[in-house]
Design a protein around this motif. Structure first.
Motif, PDB file in Angstrom:
ATOM      1  N   HIS A 265       1.147  12.194  -1.255  1.00  0.00           N
ATOM      2  CA  HIS A 265       1.649  13.311  -2.207  1.00  0.00           C
ATOM      3  C   HIS A 265       1.262  13.184  -3.680  1.00  0.00           C
ATOM      4  O   HIS A 265       1.121  14.733  -4.033  1.00  0.00           O
ATOM      5  CB  HIS A 265       3.291  12.433  -2.344  1.00  0.00           C
ATOM      6  N   VAL A 266       0.391  12.338  -3.710  1.00  0.00           N
ATOM      7  CA  VAL A 266      -0.686  12.965  -5.060  1.00  0.00           C
ATOM      8  C   VAL A 266      -1.853  12.730  -4.748  1.00  0.00           C
ATOM      9  O   VAL A 266      -2.655  14.187  -4.966  1.00  0.00           O
ATOM     10  CB  VAL A 266      -0.142  11.686  -6.279  1.00  0.00           C
ATOM     11  N   LEU A 267      -2.694  12.548  -4.376  1.00  0.00           N
ATOM     12  CA  LEU A 267      -4.252  11.960  -3.830  1.00  0.00           C
ATOM     13  C   LEU A 267      -4.221  13.038  -2.970  1.00  0.00           C
ATOM     14  O   LEU A 267      -5.800  12.986  -2.069  1.00  0.00           O
ATOM     15  CB  LEU A 267      -4.290  10.782  -3.265  1.00  0.00           C
ATOM     16  N   ASN A 268      -3.458  13.694  -2.600  1.00  0.00           N
ATOM     17  CA  ASN A 268      -3.754  14.774  -1.172  1.00  0.00           C
ATOM     18  C   ASN A 268      -3.552  16.270  -1.526  1.00  0.00           C
ATOM     19  O   ASN A 268      -3.290  16.567  -2.508  1.00  0.00           O
ATOM     20  CB  ASN A 268      -2.318  14.554  -0.119  1.00  0.00           C
ATOM     21  N   PRO A 269      -5.158  16.935  -1.122  1.00  0.00           N
ATOM     22  CA  PRO A 269      -5.413  17.865  -1.751  1.00  0.00           C
ATOM     23  C   PRO A 269      -4.785  18.797  -0.713  1.00  0.00           C
ATOM     24  O   PRO A 269      -4.381  19.949  -1.504  1.00  0.00           O
ATOM     25  CB  PRO A 269      -6.699  17.642  -1.236  1.00  0.00           C
ATOM     26  N   ALA A 270      -3.677  18.770  -0.042  1.00  0.00           N
ATOM     27  CA  ALA A 270      -3.041  19.817   0.098  1.00  0.00           C
ATOM     28  C   ALA A 270      -1.971  19.466  -0.698  1.00  0.00           C
ATOM     29  O   ALA A 270      -0.370  20.768  -0.468  1.00  0.00           O
ATOM     30  CB  ALA A 270      -2.372  19.569   1.676  1.00  0.00           C
ATOM     31  N   SER A 271      -1.268  18.954  -1.412  1.00  0.00           N
ATOM     32  CA  SER A 271       0.104  18.767  -2.127  1.00  0.00           C
ATOM     33  C   SER A 271      -0.386  19.270  -3.268  1.00  0.00           C
ATOM     34  O   SER A 271      -1.316  19.186  -3.765  1.00  0.00           O
ATOM     35  CB  SER A 271       0.251  17.030  -2.860  1.00  0.00           C
ATOM     36  N   SER A 272       0.834  19.761  -3.663  1.00  0.00           N
ATOM     37  CA  SER A 272       0.882  20.857  -5.126  1.00  0.00           C
ATOM     38  C   SER A 272       0.557  20.250  -6.181  1.00  0.00           C
ATOM     39  O   SER A 272       0.486  20.512  -7.479  1.00  0.00           O
ATOM     40  CB  SER A 272       1.809  21.693  -5.422  1.00  0.00           C
ATOM     41  N   LEU A 273       1.089  18.498  -6.225  1.00  0.00           N
ATOM     42  CA  LEU A 273       0.776  17.655  -7.648  1.00  0.00           C
ATOM     43  C   LEU A 273      -1.267  17.756  -7.743  1.00  0.00           C
ATOM     44  O   LEU A 273      -1.531  17.592  -8.963  1.00  0.00           O
ATOM     45  CB  LEU A 273       1.405  16.491  -7.747  1.00  0.00           C
TER      46      LEU A 273
ATOM     47  N   GLN B 182     -14.751  13.876  -4.452  1.00  0.00           N
ATOM     48  CA  GLN B 182     -14.353  13.216  -2.614  1.00  0.00           C
ATOM     49  C   GLN B 182     -13.415  13.048  -2.612  1.00  0.00           C
ATOM     50  O   GLN B 182     -12.593  12.996  -0.872  1.00  0.00           O
ATOM     51  CB  GLN B 182     -14.836  11.245  -4.123  1.00  0.00           C
ATOM     52  N   LEU B 183     -11.626  13.076  -3.422  1.00  0.00           N
ATOM     53  CA  LEU B 183     -10.715  13.164  -2.574  1.00  0.00           C
ATOM     54  C   LEU B 183     -10.485  14.671  -1.613  1.00  0.00           C
ATOM     55  O   LEU B 183     -10.188  14.334  -1.042  1.00  0.00           O
ATOM     56  CB  LEU B 183     -10.435  13.240  -3.974  1.00  0.00           C
ATOM     57  N   GLU B 184     -11.155  15.491  -1.925  1.00  0.00           N
ATOM     58  CA  GLU B 184     -11.276  17.250  -2.073  1.00  0.00           C
ATOM     59  C   GLU B 184     -12.003  16.913  -0.144  1.00  0.00           C
ATOM     60  O   GLU B 184     -11.558  17.451   0.568  1.00  0.00           O
ATOM     61  CB  GLU B 184     -11.654  17.967  -2.838  1.00  0.00           C
ATOM     62  N   GLN B 185     -13.241  15.703  -0.036  1.00  0.00           N
ATOM     63  CA  GLN B 185     -13.502  15.310   1.338  1.00  0.00           C
ATOM     64  C   GLN B 185     -12.948  14.525   2.228  1.00  0.00           C
ATOM     65  O   GLN B 185     -12.435  14.023   2.278  1.00  0.00           O
ATOM     66  CB  GLN B 185     -14.923  14.786   1.295  1.00  0.00           C
ATOM     67  N   VAL B 186     -11.354  15.446   2.478  1.00  0.00           N
ATOM     68  CA  VAL B 186     -10.506  14.515   3.739  1.00  0.00           C
ATOM     69  C   VAL B 186     -11.539  14.187   5.099  1.00  0.00           C
ATOM     70  O   VAL B 186     -11.784  14.332   5.514  1.00  0.00           O
ATOM     71  CB  VAL B 186      -9.387  15.681   4.101  1.00  0.00           C
ATOM     72  N   ARG B 187     -11.665  12.927   4.934  1.00  0.00           N
ATOM     73  CA  ARG B 187     -11.770  11.430   5.582  1.00  0.00           C
ATOM     74  C   ARG B 187     -11.063  11.036   6.519  1.00  0.00           C
ATOM     75  O   ARG B 187     -10.097   9.972   5.261  1.00  0.00           O
ATOM     76  CB  ARG B 187     -13.378  11.144   5.787  1.00  0.00           C
TER      77      ARG B 187
ATOM     78  N   THR C  84      -9.613   8.191   1.454  1.00  0.00           N
ATOM     79  CA  THR C  84      -8.242   8.097   0.283  1.00  0.00           C
ATOM     80  C   THR C  84      -8.011   6.893  -0.351  1.00  0.00           C
ATOM     81  O   THR C  84      -7.674   6.401  -1.106  1.00  0.00           O
ATOM     82  CB  THR C  84      -7.631   9.758   0.738  1.00  0.00           C
ATOM     83  N   GLU C  85      -7.591   6.158   0.617  1.00  0.00           N
ATOM     84  CA  GLU C  85      -6.903   4.928   1.031  1.00  0.00           C
ATOM     85  C   GLU C  85      -7.774   3.759   0.292  1.00  0.00           C
ATOM     86  O   GLU C  85      -7.583   3.457  -0.299  1.00  0.00           O
ATOM     87  CB  GLU C  85      -6.721   4.229   2.487  1.00  0.00           C
ATOM     88  N   ARG C  86      -9.716   4.104   0.551  1.00  0.00           N
ATOM     89  CA  ARG C  86     -10.380   3.278  -0.220  1.00  0.00           C
ATOM     90  C   ARG C  86     -10.095   3.562  -1.149  1.00  0.00           C
ATOM     91  O   ARG C  86     -10.663   2.614  -1.976  1.00  0.00           O
ATOM     92  CB  ARG C  86     -11.622   2.851   0.724  1.00  0.00           C
ATOM     93  N   LEU C  87     -10.350   4.868  -1.907  1.00  0.00           N
ATOM     94  CA  LEU C  87     -10.561   5.358  -2.993  1.00  0.00           C
ATOM     95  C   LEU C  87      -9.437   4.616  -4.239  1.00  0.00           C
ATOM     96  O   LEU C  87     -10.078   4.536  -5.259  1.00  0.00           O
ATOM     97  CB  LEU C  87     -11.131   7.027  -3.032  1.00  0.00           C
ATOM     98  N   TRP C  88      -8.129   5.289  -3.671  1.00  0.00           N
ATOM     99  CA  TRP C  88      -6.964   4.111  -4.257  1.00  0.00           C
ATOM    100  C   TRP C  88      -7.169   2.747  -4.811  1.00  0.00           C
ATOM    101  O   TRP C  88      -6.694   2.395  -5.469  1.00  0.00           O
ATOM    102  CB  TRP C  88      -6.066   5.206  -3.559  1.00  0.00           C
ATOM    103  N   GLN C  89      -7.534   1.794  -3.325  1.00  0.00           N
ATOM    104  CA  GLN C  89      -7.379   0.826  -3.440  1.00  0.00           C
ATOM    105  C   GLN C  89      -8.905   0.808  -4.833  1.00  0.00           C
ATOM    106  O   GLN C  89      -8.296  -0.605  -5.511  1.00  0.00           O
ATOM    107  CB  GLN C  89      -8.068  -0.196  -1.972  1.00  0.00           C
ATOM    108  N   ALA C  90      -9.492   1.374  -4.825  1.00  0.00           N
ATOM    109  CA  ALA C  90     -11.367   0.971  -5.318  1.00  0.00           C
ATOM    110  C   ALA C  90     -10.491   0.874  -6.828  1.00  0.00           C
ATOM    111  O   ALA C  90     -11.389   0.938  -7.955  1.00  0.00           O
ATOM    112  CB  ALA C  90     -12.294   1.827  -5.155  1.00  0.00           C
ATOM    113  N   ALA C  91      -9.743   1.908  -7.017  1.00  0.00           N
ATOM    114  CA  ALA C  91      -9.205   3.125  -8.301  1.00  0.00           C
ATOM    115  C   ALA C  91      -7.931   1.778  -9.069  1.00  0.00           C
ATOM    116  O   ALA C  91      -7.806   1.201 -10.579  1.00  0.00           O
ATOM    117  CB  ALA C  91      -8.684   4.129  -8.231  1.00  0.00           C
ATOM    118  N   GLN C  92      -7.500   0.356  -8.398  1.00  0.00           N
ATOM    119  CA  GLN C  92      -6.962  -0.063  -8.640  1.00  0.00           C
ATOM    120  C   GLN C  92      -6.999  -0.511 -10.246  1.00  0.00           C
ATOM    121  O   GLN C  92      -5.916  -0.876 -10.950  1.00  0.00           O
ATOM    122  CB  GLN C  92      -6.912  -1.226  -7.763  1.00  0.00           C
TER     123      GLN C  92
END
Length: 489
Positions: A234-242, A337-342, A346-354
């Motif tokens: 809902h936040v890192l998803n390119p289709a979300s309004s946020l 990278q977030l826009e390139q949905v694979r 996104t899960e790996r990017l979020w974990q790396a950003a912790q």
């Protein structure tokens, strides 16, 4: 006359009371009120509700290219409101304002002009027209009880309507700024019982009501185990309004031009550059080159300029909106990278950003939550008095030529020091943290500014030895965990 608050309106009890007192005032003569606040805070919801409850007139301006088109749209809206068989045609803004004043001839009637900056963009003379229309002895004003409410999301623009030599200075009898929910109200609004989960959600989306009700349609993590999935979906998803919300926040404010540079300034602040010099150095500009941009961001309600509690003529810039901080700390560096949905990316990017999330987002926003608690919620017994200002500051130790950062400095109305404190999101605090604060307290005592209490805040809790020391301190050492932050004083 008391106007009941709508059942579907969360909180906003004080704001509703101010608005309804203004629009129901029986005194003769038209009056003017200003309503402002950042976008997504529920200003339109409040104003529409007031008009529905009182049969008032609500008009939301659009971005039109000419004053003629704006007049046409206003006339059509007024015609529908009064049940005219056809649209009303105004030849001028003077005629239009008098038409709006006529709505209040029989009784007090709210007349709302929402998105007022759009109207002024097409008709720069409009504030002056309103000034003349509301002249104290003008017959059309004296015979009307219209309660005109001008509303806009550009805080700087709306504030400037009443400052200096502005035409409307001295004309408004109410200026209402609709704020974001604080962290306690946000928890209740999101319906989150778990204090840590409520804090995590606040660290990202803050207290903006529209992010839940409009953008996410109520989607919220039910348990701590759901939080990461909620962020990813809902936040890192390119289709979300946020996902692109922060970009739109800047693009929608008419006072912000060259939004690329404004984003760069915000990114520098999000990285921890808090002084004008350090921000300028980070973006490779002269400090004088960004003075205007910092002022505009502060006027727009995106940056706060906080003076240092212990050093005169020193101040720090802080990002106010948590989502803006999250975007520039977490999303912007990996936006492409977030826009390139694979699958799984996104899960790996979020974990790396912790690590960056804990240091650049959780830490600063949690400190802000603690300052809010100390300023608005903490009892006088806790701090040794009523806190009127809560700042941060740096205490210099000349003997060792070192500096000590203090996260919270609570002061009373006279500027007397009440309490100093430390706030940390991820660390379990122990005796070493108390000893550091006691050392700072001794330095301040030597300068005649001994604090009455030491406040230690932690989202991770406290070691047993520190809890025991606090229990023996007679209230001089206050420990504040998430439970006390959300439920105690």
């Amino acid at each position: 006359m008391r106007i009941p608050k709508p059942a579907d309106m969360f909180d906003r009890t004080w704001e509703w009371a101010q608005l309804t007192n203004f629009v129901s005032d029986e005194q003769p003569g038209a009056s003017l009120g200003i309503v402002s606040g950042r976008r997504r805070q529920g200003k339109t919801f409040l104003l529409e509700a007031v008009c529905e409850a009182t049969e008032g007139f609500y008009y939301a301006a659009t971005e039109v290219v000419s004053a003629e088109e704006s007049l046409r749209q206003l006339g059509e809206a007024l015609g529908r409101h009064i049940g005219s068989p056809g649209p009303i045609r105004f030849a001028s803004w003077e005629e239009a304002i008098d038409g709006l004043l006529a709505l209040g001839k029989v009784r007090p009637t709210p007349v709302v002009l929402d998105e007022f900056p759009y109207m002024v963009r097409g008709a720069p003379q409009l504030p002056s027209v309103l000034q003349r229309a509301l002249s104290p002895r003008r017959r059309e004003r004296r015979e009307s009880r219209a309660r005109i409410l001008l509303c806009g999301s550009s805080i700087s623009f709306m504030g400037n309507l009443l400052t200096g030599s502005a035409p409307l200075r001295g004309r408004a009898s109410m200026e209402l700024i609709v704020p974001t929910f604080d962290f306690r109200a946000a928890r209740e609004f999101w319906g989150l019982d778990d204090h840590r989960l409520a804090a995590l959600v606040y660290l990202i989306v803050g207290g903006t009501p529209a992010y839940k009700s409009e953008f996410l349609r109520g989607a919220a993590p039910a348990r701590m185990e759901d939080f990461d999935d909620w962020v990813i979906n809902h936040v890192l998803n390119p289709a979300s309004s946020l996902f692109r919300e922060v970009r739109f926040l800047l693009a929608e404010d008419p006072t912000l031009r060259d939004t690329g540079l404004y984003h760069t300034v915000l990114a520098a602040v999000a990285e921890g550059n808090c002084t004008r010099g350090s921000i300028a150095s980070r973006i490779e500009r002269k400090a004088t080159d960004i003075s205007h941009h910092l002022t505009v961001l502060a006027d727009a309600g995106l940056l706060a300029v906080e003076p240092d509690a212990f050093r005169q003529n020193r101040s720090a810039y802080r990002i106010i909106e948590p989502l803006v901080r999250f975007y520039h700390s977490i999303m912007r560096p990996m936006f492409a990278q977030l826009e390139q949905v694979r699958p799984g990316r996104t899960e790996r990017l979020w974990q790396a950003a912790q690590p960056r999330f804990r240091s650049a987002v959780a830490g600063p926003v949690f400190e802000h939550m603690c300052r809010t608690w100390a300023h608005d919620i903490a009892s006088e017994e806790t701090l040794g008095g009523l806190a009127v200002r809560v700042l941060s500051g740096v205490v210099h130790e000349p003997a060792s030529r070192t500096s000590h950062e203090v996260d919270l400095v609570s002061m009373d109305e006279a500027g007397n020091l009440l309490a100093i404190g430390e706030a940390t999101w991820g660390d379990t605090l122990g005796m070493a943290h108390l000893e550091r604060m006691e050392k700072i307290s001794a330095l301040l005592k030597a300068r005649g500014r001994e604090p009455k209490a030491i406040t230690l805040f932690s989202a991770a809790g406290f070691m047993p030895a520190l809890r025991a020391a606090a229990a023996k301190s007679g209230g001089q050492v206050q420990l504040v965990d998430l439970e006390r932050l959300y439920t105690g004083e």
